[in-house]
Structure formats: structure tokens, C-alpha cells
Design a protein around this motif. Sequence first.
Motif, short mmCIF file in Angstrom:
data_model
loop_
_atom_site.label_atom_id
_atom_site.label_comp_id
_atom_site.label_asym_id
_atom_site.label_seq_id
_atom_site.Cartn_x
_atom_site.Cartn_y
_atom_site.Cartn_z
N TYR A 143 0.84 -1.21 0.00
CA TYR A 143 0.00 0.00 0.00
C TYR A 143 0.87 1.26 0.00
N GLN A 144 1.97 1.23 0.75
CA GLN A 144 2.88 2.38 0.76
C GLN A 144 3.50 2.60 -0.62
N GLN A 145 3.87 1.53 -1.28
CA GLN A 145 4.47 1.66 -2.61
C GLN A 145 3.46 2.17 -3.63
N LEU A 146 2.21 1.71 -3.53
CA LEU A 146 1.17 2.23 -4.43
C LEU A 146 0.91 3.70 -4.16
N GLY A 147 0.93 4.09 -2.87
CA GLY A 147 0.67 5.49 -2.53
C GLY A 147 1.77 6.42 -3.00
N SER A 148 2.99 5.91 -3.11
CA SER A 148 4.11 6.74 -3.58
C SER A 148 4.39 6.54 -5.07
N TYR A 149 3.44 5.89 -5.78
CA TYR A 149 3.52 5.68 -7.23
C TYR A 149 4.76 4.90 -7.66
N ARG A 150 5.23 4.00 -6.78
CA ARG A 150 6.31 3.09 -7.15
C ARG A 150 5.67 1.82 -7.68
N ILE A 151 5.17 1.89 -8.89
CA ILE A 151 4.32 0.85 -9.44
C ILE A 151 5.09 -0.46 -9.63
N ASP A 152 6.32 -0.36 -10.15
CA ASP A 152 7.10 -1.58 -10.37
C ASP A 152 7.41 -2.29 -9.06
N ALA A 153 7.80 -1.52 -8.05
CA ALA A 153 8.09 -2.12 -6.74
C ALA A 153 6.82 -2.71 -6.13
N ALA A 154 5.67 -2.03 -6.28
CA ALA A 154 4.41 -2.54 -5.76
C ALA A 154 4.01 -3.83 -6.46
N ALA A 155 4.21 -3.89 -7.79
CA ALA A 155 3.89 -5.11 -8.53
C ALA A 155 4.77 -6.27 -8.08
N ALA A 156 6.04 -6.00 -7.83
CA ALA A 156 6.94 -7.05 -7.35
C ALA A 156 6.53 -7.53 -5.96
N THR A 157 6.18 -6.60 -5.08
CA THR A 157 5.74 -6.99 -3.74
C THR A 157 4.47 -7.80 -3.80
N GLY A 158 3.53 -7.39 -4.66
CA GLY A 158 2.29 -8.14 -4.80
C GLY A 158 2.52 -9.54 -5.32
N LEU A 159 3.37 -9.68 -6.32
CA LEU A 159 3.66 -11.00 -6.86
C LEU A 159 4.37 -11.87 -5.82
N TRP A 160 5.29 -11.28 -5.08
CA TRP A 160 5.98 -12.02 -4.03
C TRP A 160 5.00 -12.49 -2.95
N LEU A 161 4.02 -11.67 -2.61
CA LEU A 161 3.03 -12.05 -1.61
C LEU A 161 2.19 -13.23 -2.09
N VAL A 162 1.80 -13.22 -3.36
CA VAL A 162 1.03 -14.33 -3.92
C VAL A 162 1.88 -15.60 -3.96
N LEU A 163 3.14 -15.47 -4.40
CA LEU A 163 4.02 -16.64 -4.43
C LEU A 163 4.27 -17.19 -3.04
N LEU A 164 4.41 -16.31 -2.05
CA LEU A 164 4.60 -16.76 -0.67
C LEU A 164 3.38 -17.53 -0.18
N LEU A 165 2.21 -17.04 -0.55
CA LEU A 165 0.98 -17.73 -0.16
C LEU A 165 0.90 -19.12 -0.80
N LEU A 166 1.25 -19.20 -2.08
CA LEU A 166 1.23 -20.50 -2.76
C LEU A 166 2.26 -21.45 -2.16
N MET A 167 3.42 -20.94 -1.78
CA MET A 167 4.42 -21.79 -1.15
C MET A 167 3.94 -22.31 0.20
N LEU A 168 3.25 -21.46 0.97
CA LEU A 168 2.71 -21.91 2.25
C LEU A 168 1.66 -23.00 2.05
N PHE A 169 0.79 -22.83 1.05
CA PHE A 169 -0.22 -23.85 0.78
C PHE A 169 0.45 -25.16 0.36
N SER A 170 1.47 -25.08 -0.48
CA SER A 170 2.18 -26.28 -0.89
C SER A 170 2.86 -26.96 0.29
#
Length: 569
Positions: A514-541
Motif C-alpha cells: 500500500y505504501q508503494q502504491l501510494g508513492s507511485y512506485r508501481i514496479d516495486a508494488a507489482a513485485a511486492t504483490g507477486l511475491w506475496l502471492v508466491l509466498l501464499l502459494l508456497m505456504l499452501f504447498s
Amino acid sequence: MSPVIQHQRRSLPAYPAPLSHSRWKLWPGLTIAAALIVLSLAGLGALVWEAELPGLSEFWSNRYLRTVVTFTIWQAFLSVVLSLLVAFPVARILARQPAFPGRAFLLRLMELSLVLPSIVLVSGIISVYGRQGWFTGLANEWLGTSWNLYGINGIVLAHVFFNAPLAARILLQAIESAPASQRRVAAQLGLGRWWYWRAVEWPAVKPVLPGLAALVFTLCFTSFAIVMTLGGGPAATTIEVAIYQSLRFEFDAGQAALLAMVQLVICGFFWWLAARHGLTASLLPDRRVASHRSKAGSSIWARLGDGTALAVFVLFLVTPLMAILLRGLPGMGSAFFPDGTFSVNPALLDATLRSLGIAIPAGLMSVIAALLILASGTSQSRPTITRLSDVAAYLPLMVPPLVLGTGLFLLFRPSLGNSSEGLALVTLINAMMALPFVLQMLRGPMGSLDSASRMQADQLGVLGWYRWRWLHWPRMRRPLALAMAYGTGLSLGDFGVIALFGSPGQPTLPVLLYQQLGSYRIDAAAATGLWLVLLLLMLFSLFNRLGSPLFNSGLAPKSSRTVPEPEHA
């Protein structure tokens, strides 16, 4: 005689089994239920004690608060209607087509919609339906219409994206549970799709519908991150966001407490209506895949129509995820390989460890609490008291977590001296928020022991810990792992409570995003979001692997591993 019970009969000690007294089944669960009720009332009462409540007449004469309440009800109603309108045909198509490539993966993706972090998927929805999104460009070019994502359009769209797959999965489970005799008779009579719906499918989904509608309504009514991101102004503010604004910016605890009471009354009313029309235990999907095929409308044209409709649904579901993947991959490279060598961004690493430090204990607490509550429900000596445990377990669905957290913070304020104690409070609240969903996942497997086996175990004295060790554990291992994954995932993607109590200098992954989106760091926010989804999938696995027989911890004897176990997980 069951091999498990034969083994237990040979190995029983002369003294009573540990935890075999009836009070061990009843009182721990009732203690958890009483603690839930006390914490909820204490959190709400602390706000009322700290600030004077405005009068109801003053509340309703306030145009802003009146707009907030009416808009919250309206967007939740629209979200429920549209989610069910999407879910019904999807569930019927999946029931008619039980064998096609990718069906199992689609079902797993639909199940994950409950725990995928909303703040992450909202960024994917913005990439597709926002001002510069793929859909917006096509709509402007081909249809000549202007589309605005922000406001009620985006809120309802995001709610349908999150809730329609979950609702379709639950309806599919209900349809697949229809008696085989009814399906055989319908096939022999050659019923068309409409009459097959009337005779077979509708009686199967009707008992589930009240509870499902109440669940979706509650999830949309208490939505926070979606409305916070896509609201677009005061005219599109819900009660949950208004509570956050009252506490964070206006410091008006009295208004927040009154809004919390309004939310509690409205959500409680809808759950009461659902209970009057009958509630079932099937409000979360299990992982069984049926093998029957409906013969209604099985012509080539009917299958072609089913395939087209299902392709549209899959496209609707997958495009935001693809947007997250495509936008996140370039940022992931800079996050993990800044200088061409592997080196994790310190901010991302700290946020990951902080998120896991909250999510894993919260998931474990919710699983333990659910087991104790379900164990108290198996005691038939005091059915009224044990029913109270179920009611208390669903109370966190109706009490706003922001109000609960603020009230408990005010209550424990003298002892909350540092940030780690504040994170412990966040962990407790996240565990309470995950408890209703974890409870639903474990209810069916916990009651899967048939009455004949229970009677045989009672006669042989297989009680207490030994009954859990030899009879329940083989059936509960996989459901427990899945429940742990869901409880951890729900806490991992939490944005509401941590946004209020977290420190900006010590963010979790959703807050960092949310902080990265608020500061318009779109690439960093996209990377954080993808990492969060991948972390969730790894936990489920990981939890799925821990729940497999290869990781059996030795609680069950070798003879018990030959006993078939139901596929509840």
C-alpha cells in the motif's frame, strides 16, 4: 473389527486414558467461546467507555453517516446478487462437465479466492479495468463507452471477483451431493436442463443458499481494503472505512463505536434470517471431486455453450492474475537481483519475516481454538451450552476487527509499551477473524467418525487421547493442514488491522504494498504483490505436503495406515 481398534485393544494400558473425562471435551471449548464473547464485548465496551455515544437521532440526521450506512447495504446487496448470478451457471456447468483439461486446477483457483490478499488482487484489477487497463481500452475503442473503475463500479466488480468463485465452488459441492438415485431417475426420464434444475439441482442447493448469501453479504459488508482502494470519495465509503477514518484521522471513538454497533446489528440480522431458513455446515468447499455427469443437455451445441460460458468466466478470473504476473516479474528481478547477484531487498525481507511472524501464530491459534470448540460440540450432555460455542465462533464475522482492535488496545493500553506487543494484539485479532472459516473447514472431518466405530471404541475403552491418536488423527491430518494453510493465508493478506496499529517504519507485506502504491512506485508494488502471492502459494504447498501420509508424524500405528481415510481435505 477395525485394525485400528484391534491394535488399540492390544496396547491399552491399565490406567484411564489421558483426557478421557467428559470435562476435557466440554470445558476447553466453552472457555474459548467465553473468551471470544468477552473479548468482543470488551473491545466494543472500551470504545463506549472512552467516548460518549452520539444519539440515534443525531446519527441519522448526519447526512454523511446516513450515506455511509445506505451505501454499505446497497453495495453489499448488489455484490451478493451479482456474485450468485455468476456462481449459479458456473456451478451448473462444472457439474455437467466433470472431466475436461484443467478442471482440477480451476477448482483449486476458485477455492483460493478466499485467501488471496485483496490489496494484491485489487492492483491486478486496476491493471485490467483501470483508466489505462486492457478492458478499458477495448471498451472505449469497440463499444464507445467510458468506464470508470472507481466508486461503486469497481467495488462491486472486485467483490464479484472475490466471491463469485467461492460461491460457485460451494454450490458445485451442493449439486454434487445430490442423491445418486435422483440423478439416475432424471437420466432415465431424459429431463432437459430446466426440469433437471427443478428436480435435482435446486433441492440440493436450496439448503445451502441462506447461509451462503449471509456469508457473501457479510464479506462484502465488512470489506475494507477493496473499498479503501477503489472507493473514490465520501460518496463510496462503507462502514468499515468510516470506522477506520473515525479512529485514525478524526479520533472520534464514539462515532466509531456507534458505527460498529450498526454493523453488528445489520450483520446479525442477516445471519438470524439465514438461521431461520436453515444453515448447513457446507459453507466452505472441500476438495472432493465428483465423477458423475449430468445427462441434461449433453448435445454438442449444449457442450459448446457450456465451454464458451466457462471460458468467459476463466478469462474474468485469470486476467487480473496475469496482470500481476506480467507487471511483477520485472520488479522481482530488481528486488532479488539488484546488482546481478542474488540479494534480497532488506525492506522486503523484513516485511516478509514480520508477516510470517504474525500469520503463522494466528493460523495455529485459530486451528487450536476451532478444534476445542468442535470437541465441546460433540458433548451431548449440555446441547444449549455447546450451541453457544458455535455462536461465539461466528461473532468475529460481525464485529469489525478495527473496532475490536481499537477497543482492546484501549483496554490493554497501560501494558502495551512497544511495537512487539502491538503486533501480538494484531496476531490475536487475525486469529479471531480466521476462526469462523477454519471452524467450517474442520467441522465435517471432525464429525466423519461413524456411529458404529464410536460405539465400538466406547465398548473397548478407546477414549480421550487414544481415540484422537488412532481414530481421529488419520482422518484429520489433511484437513488440519489445509485449515492451517487457510488460517495462515487469511492473516498473511490482512490489511485492515495492521493498517491501523502497524508502524509505517515496520510494515507487513500488505502495508508495504500500500505504501508503494501510494508513492507511485508501481514496479516495486507489482513485485511486492507477486511475491506475496508466491509466498501464499508456497505456504499452501508446504502445508499440503505436511498433511500428506509421507509426513505422518507417527501418531498413528502402522496398522492404521491401511485403513481408508475419507478425502475431506
